[in-house]
Every structure is written in C-alpha cells, then in structure tokens.
Design a protein around this motif. Structure first.
Motif, PDB file in Angstrom:
ATOM      1  N   SER A 116       0.859  -1.177   0.000  1.00  0.00           N
ATOM      2  CA  SER A 116       0.000   0.000   0.000  1.00  0.00           C
ATOM      3  C   SER A 116       0.897   1.228   0.000  1.00  0.00           C
ATOM      4  N   PRO A 117       0.362   2.403  -0.348  1.00  0.00           N
ATOM      5  CA  PRO A 117       1.182   3.625  -0.309  1.00  0.00           C
ATOM      6  C   PRO A 117       1.743   3.917   1.067  1.00  0.00           C
ATOM      7  N   SER A 118       1.088   3.440   2.103  1.00  0.00           N
ATOM      8  CA  SER A 118       1.613   3.679   3.447  1.00  0.00           C
ATOM      9  C   SER A 118       2.846   2.836   3.733  1.00  0.00           C
ATOM     10  N   SER A 119       2.964   1.669   3.061  1.00  0.00           N
ATOM     11  CA  SER A 119       4.139   0.822   3.272  1.00  0.00           C
ATOM     12  C   SER A 119       5.217   1.066   2.226  1.00  0.00           C
ATOM     13  N   ILE A 120       4.815   1.556   1.045  1.00  0.00           N
ATOM     14  CA  ILE A 120       5.772   1.845  -0.014  1.00  0.00           C
ATOM     15  C   ILE A 120       5.545   3.268  -0.507  1.00  0.00           C
ATOM     16  N   PRO A 121       6.119   4.262   0.169  1.00  0.00           N
ATOM     17  CA  PRO A 121       5.971   5.649  -0.292  1.00  0.00           C
ATOM     18  C   PRO A 121       6.805   5.890  -1.543  1.00  0.00           C
ATOM     19  N   LEU A 122       6.200   6.504  -2.537  1.00  0.00           N
ATOM     20  CA  LEU A 122       6.860   6.737  -3.813  1.00  0.00           C
ATOM     21  C   LEU A 122       6.797   8.215  -4.172  1.00  0.00           C
ATOM     22  N   ILE A 145       5.244 -19.136  -4.192  1.00  0.00           N
ATOM     23  CA  ILE A 145       4.020 -19.920  -4.199  1.00  0.00           C
ATOM     24  C   ILE A 145       3.052 -19.357  -5.226  1.00  0.00           C
ATOM     25  N   PRO A 146       2.064 -20.142  -5.665  1.00  0.00           N
ATOM     26  CA  PRO A 146       1.072 -19.607  -6.597  1.00  0.00           C
ATOM     27  C   PRO A 146       0.372 -18.397  -5.983  1.00  0.00           C
ATOM     28  N   LEU A 147       0.269 -17.346  -6.775  1.00  0.00           N
ATOM     29  CA  LEU A 147      -0.249 -16.084  -6.269  1.00  0.00           C
ATOM     30  C   LEU A 147      -1.716 -15.901  -6.622  1.00  0.00           C
ATOM     31  N   ALA A 148      -2.517 -15.571  -5.642  1.00  0.00           N
ATOM     32  CA  ALA A 148      -3.928 -15.278  -5.884  1.00  0.00           C
ATOM     33  C   ALA A 148      -4.053 -13.963  -6.629  1.00  0.00           C
ATOM     34  N   LEU A 149      -4.947 -13.924  -7.615  1.00  0.00           N
ATOM     35  CA  LEU A 149      -5.134 -12.691  -8.375  1.00  0.00           C
ATOM     36  C   LEU A 149      -5.598 -11.553  -7.479  1.00  0.00           C
ATOM     37  N   ALA A 150      -6.307 -11.880  -6.422  1.00  0.00           N
ATOM     38  CA  ALA A 150      -6.812 -10.839  -5.529  1.00  0.00           C
ATOM     39  C   ALA A 150      -5.673 -10.034  -4.919  1.00  0.00           C
ATOM     40  N   ALA A 151      -4.547 -10.700  -4.622  1.00  0.00           N
ATOM     41  CA  ALA A 151      -3.412  -9.995  -4.031  1.00  0.00           C
ATOM     42  C   ALA A 151      -2.843  -8.976  -5.019  1.00  0.00           C
ATOM     43  N   GLN A 152      -2.721  -9.383  -6.270  1.00  0.00           N
ATOM     44  CA  GLN A 152      -2.197  -8.467  -7.268  1.00  0.00           C
ATOM     45  C   GLN A 152      -3.173  -7.317  -7.517  1.00  0.00           C
ATOM     46  N   GLU A 153      -4.434  -7.639  -7.616  1.00  0.00           N
ATOM     47  CA  GLU A 153      -5.438  -6.606  -7.877  1.00  0.00           C
ATOM     48  C   GLU A 153      -5.492  -5.590  -6.737  1.00  0.00           C
ATOM     49  N   ARG A 154      -5.394  -6.090  -5.498  1.00  0.00           N
ATOM     50  CA  ARG A 154      -5.449  -5.196  -4.346  1.00  0.00           C
ATOM     51  C   ARG A 154      -4.253  -4.257  -4.336  1.00  0.00           C
ATOM     52  N   ALA A 155      -3.046  -4.822  -4.559  1.00  0.00           N
ATOM     53  CA  ALA A 155      -1.840  -3.997  -4.566  1.00  0.00           C
ATOM     54  C   ALA A 155      -1.892  -2.981  -5.697  1.00  0.00           C
ATOM     55  N   LEU A 156      -2.327  -3.428  -6.867  1.00  0.00           N
ATOM     56  CA  LEU A 156      -2.366  -2.540  -8.019  1.00  0.00           C
ATOM     57  C   LEU A 156      -3.396  -1.425  -7.839  1.00  0.00           C
TER      58      LEU A 156
END
Length: 496
Positions: free
Chosen positions: A438-444, A460-471
């Motif tokens: 999140s922007p709070s953990s990765i300030p850019l 490990i196999p990555l759930a699409l939800a994790a990528q979608e949430r981060a993106l």
C-alpha cells in the motif's frame, strides 16, 4: 468442364504491402515464403539474413552429455561449417548483426579424435574470410572465442560497425600480425574484462563511443584513464570493480554522461555535477545506498530512473512490518530515497529470496570424457549428405526457432476498465507480500510512472486478488503510474 486458371496474385498488391506482411512473420515462415516464387524470395531474403547467429561451441551442452548428444553436436557443427561456406557475397550484403560463439575446445571435448577441433578450425577460417564481405554489418557479438589481432582488426575495419560485444574468458589477445585501425566509429562497446580494453583498444581513438560496458575491472586507474578519453560517452556500466580506492576523475571529463550502472564507489564519484538522469546501483549496504543516492541528488539534472539492489533489511524484516522500535525499515528507507530524489519517474527494487541458502543445480567437476567417442563411433560427416536427414526442428538452422507463443508463457491476460487497458500478469509470486502493499508501506515520488519489484525466485502460486489489491491501492494513490512489475523479471508486468 473447363478448369478456371487462378488469377495472378503477385501484382494484386504493391511490393511494399508484401514486405510489410512478411516482416511480421517468424524466421521459419519467412524461409517457407522464400520458396514460393522469385518475388517472395527477393522480399524474404533480407529478413532471413538480417541477423545471423551460430554457436559451434560445446561448453553450452557439457552437462550430462551422452554419446548420442556428442554425435548430434558434431553433426550440428558440421552443418554450421557448411552453411558458412555456402553464404554468397550477395547474401552477406543483407547481414546487419552477427552473433558468433565457438567455445573452448581444449577445455571441453566432444571426441578424442580431433574431429571437433578440425571443424572449429574450418569454421573460424571461413568466418575470417567472409567477415570483410559484410559491408552492412553494424552489430557483432563474439562469444567464447580466442581473440587475435587479425580477427579484431577485421571486425574493427567493418565500414558500418557501431556495436561490438566481446564476451570471452580467454584474457589473451594473440598477436597474429593484424594491424589495428587508429580510429573506429563504434557507438557501443561491451567487453568481459578491462584487459581487453587495455590491450585491444589502447591505441584506438573512439571519437563517438556513447555506451561502454565492462563486466570486470581489475585495474581501476588505467581503466578510468581510458574512459576519460571518451568525451562523447553517455552511459557507463561496470558490473564489478576490484579495489576500494576509486581514482580521481577530472571534473570536466565525460561532459554528456547521463546513465551509470555499477558499484556505489563509481556512482558516488561520477554523479555529482554531471547530467546523470539514470542510475543502477550494485549490491551494497543500506547506509552506502543512502550515501550513493545523496551523491545522485547532486547531479546537475533531476534523476528520473533508479535501480536499487536487494538490501539486507528486507531479508531481516517483512517489508510491511515494523521492528522492535516501531520503525518500518522499507518505509523509512524509501522515504529517504524519495526525499533525496523527488523527481523519480521509474523505480526498480529487487526483492529478496524467501528461501535464502536454497539452490539447485549441478555440483562437482565436469567430466565429459568419461565415455570418449572412438574412431568407429564417429558419424560419417559428408558435405554432400549433411542436410539429407534433418529432423523437423532442424530443417533450416540449428539456431533458428519460432518465437514462443505469448498465450502459453505462464501468464494471464485480464481487462480492467478501471485501469484502462490490458493487464498481463504472472501467477507465481510472493502472495503475502503483495496483500500488504500500500502507499503507506511503499511511499513513492508523486510523479512515479514505472515501479518494478523484481525477483529472480519463484514463490508460491499467487492469488489474483493480491495483485489486484496492490495494483488498485498503488494506482489510486499515484495517478501517473502506468507500469507495475510484481515479482519475476518476466511475464509479471501490469500496464495501463
């Protein structure tokens, strides 16, 4: 019943349209088109001969090499020799780039009868004879060759040569009587060792050299004395430098240098008061990274691109967690980077291996002579029949192959209207890590456009939800973000 003659198709379209169509085909498709008619052949030949590549070495296949593999390799090297000998001057005129690899025969042997050595000599001599006929050759990549002055002289005398790569472990340039030119119009030079620069290019003027790459530098002072002579140098890449005392570089040297990649000592010395817009920092400690970024902040123009190595604190702490003092190491580190370099538009950060110390591969010595080929086991290498019994995948070239199908490369294609376009992702990543981005953990920096979180490992196999949430989190906070890479270096990039 009268059979209707099919209409002539050659003149239905202008040659420019045929050329555009065939330019989108693979090498194998272009070769087959070249067999259709004279017109198609005249169009396809420049594509077929634009980029040539042959690898007659054996050290690329020495691991667990069975007798059948050695025989197959001998046949392949024999066909390479024949193909070179059959190249005509008109075909060589089409060649614009050439990658050549021969291998080190005294180290890795296919047979004990000298056949492979004879073939290599035949290839090397043929290559030396036809190389001067490549008048349009602009890119040459020499791999695993013994470099002699005759070969180097021939290469550097090519009238349109712009890009040269010499990748060899043989740190000896044999004096075979070749006369090296006094000046060459190279634009880029990539060498495996600074010895090759000292011995091969010491007396050669490089007036327009813009890109220099050295994989290993052992004598810093003489190397940078040579670099200072390259007044038009724009990018400098050095993978490793021996010694800690970086030589003093003249303040007015390298006036248009804009990109650096290498150890912190080199970047720290060269970045201040120069036009550095891009930097890739080699592996180092966190404190040294901050010091290097501080030097980059003193560049005379804003730094736009930064590639950071894996840093030790990411291995010690999960990036989204705080340590015992309540400090988030990754957040604190990136905050300092952003403060020092607020104009960054591209940031690459290497992620740690989640399983350090684990590796798989080949251990032990190489011993491919355990079952040497006897004279009675050698294949019959006849020039007239060398191409009579090729397998399907060998029907034209031992180095040719169609590009991989983009739909079968381990990726998933999604279309997300809210993100404005196609998104291509890979599903092998560090699931938990992405759930916490999140922007709070990765300030850019506010105007960031490209963010790469790279890793060479497979998790490990990555759930699409994790990528979608981060993106979604990153795209909402940084509206200028147009490309995000999450994990593996290939097939894991999301683009707007």
């Amino acid at each position: 019943m009268h059979m209707h003659q099919p209409p002539g198709y050659l003149h239905l379209l202008p040659i420019e349209i045929w050329t555009l169509c065939w330019s989108l085909c693979s090498l194998r498709q272009q070769r087959r088109l070249s067999l259709v008619c004279k017109l198609f052949r005249s169009i396809a030949l420049p594509f077929l001969f634009k980029h040539l590549s042959f690898d007659a070495g054996v050290d690329v296949v020495v691991f667990c090499m069975e007798k059948e593999d050695r025989i197959r390799r001998l046949r392949s090297i024999h066909r390479t020799a024949l193909r070179l000998e059959k190249l005509t001057e008109s075909q060589l005129a089409f060649v614009q780039s050439w990658t050549v690899a021969l291998g080190y025969q005294e180290r890795y042997r296919i047979d004990n009868t000298g056949v492979s050595e004879t073939l290599h000599t035949r290839i090397f001599e043929t290559f030396g004879k036809i190389l001067p006929l490549c008048h349009n050759l602009s890119t040459v990549h020499l791999k695993r060759l013994k470099i002699d002055t005759m070969l180097l002289s021939t290469v550097l005398s090519l009238p349109k040569l712009q890009h040269l790569t010499i990748d060899t472990r043989e740190l000896i340039i044999l004096d075979t009587g070749g006369v090296l030119p006094k000046k060459t119009m190279l634009r880029s030079l990539d060498l495996s060792h600074d010895y090759l620069l000292r011995e091969g290019f010491a007396e050669i003027d490089l007036p327009i050299l813009a890109h220099l790459t050295l994989h290993a530098v052992t004598e810093q002072e003489s190397f940078f004395q040579h670099v200072e002579r390259c007044s038009r140098l724009e990018t400098l890449t050095v993978n490793s430098i021996q010694g800690s005392d970086f030589p003093v570089i003249k303040a007015n040297s390298l006036p248009i240098l804009r990109a650096l990649a290498g150890p912190p000592s080199m970047i720290t010395s060269l970045a201040p008061n120069r036009l550095i817009t891009s930097a890739s920092i080699g592996s180092t400690s966190t404190a040294s990274l901050i010091q290097t970024c501080t030097a980059l902040s003193r560049s005379s123009v804003p730094v736009r691109t930064l590639h950071l190595p894996e840093v030790h604190f990411i291995s010690q702490f999960l990036p989204w967690q705080s340590n015992s003092d309540g400090v988030n190491p990754l957040h604190d580190f990136l905050t300092q980077i952003t403060t020092l370099l607020p104009d960054l538009t591209e940031l690459v950060l290497e992620l740690p291996d989640p399983h350090p110390g684990f590796c798989c591969g080949y251990f032990g010595g190489l011993n491919i002579d355990s079952e040497p080929l006897g004279v009675d086991e050698l294949p019959l290498l006849c020039d007239d029949t060398a191409f009579d019994e090729l397998l399907e995948h060998e029907e034209i070239s031992d180095d040719e192959g169609d590009a991989s199908d983009p739909d079968t490369d381990g990726s998933i294609i999604l279309f997300d209207k809210s993100l404005g376009g196609e998104i291509k992702i890979d599903f092998w990543q560090h699931d938990v890590f992405l759930y916490q981005i999140s922007p709070s953990s990765i300030p850019l920096p506010r105007n960031i456009e490209i963010l790469h979180l790279e890793a060479s490992w497979v998790g490990i196999p990555l759930a699409l939800a994790a990528q979608e949430r981060a993106l979604e989190s990153l795209a909402t906070a940084y509206p200028t973000l147009r490309e995000v890479q999450l994990g593996l270096r290939r097939n894991s990039t999301w683009r707007r």
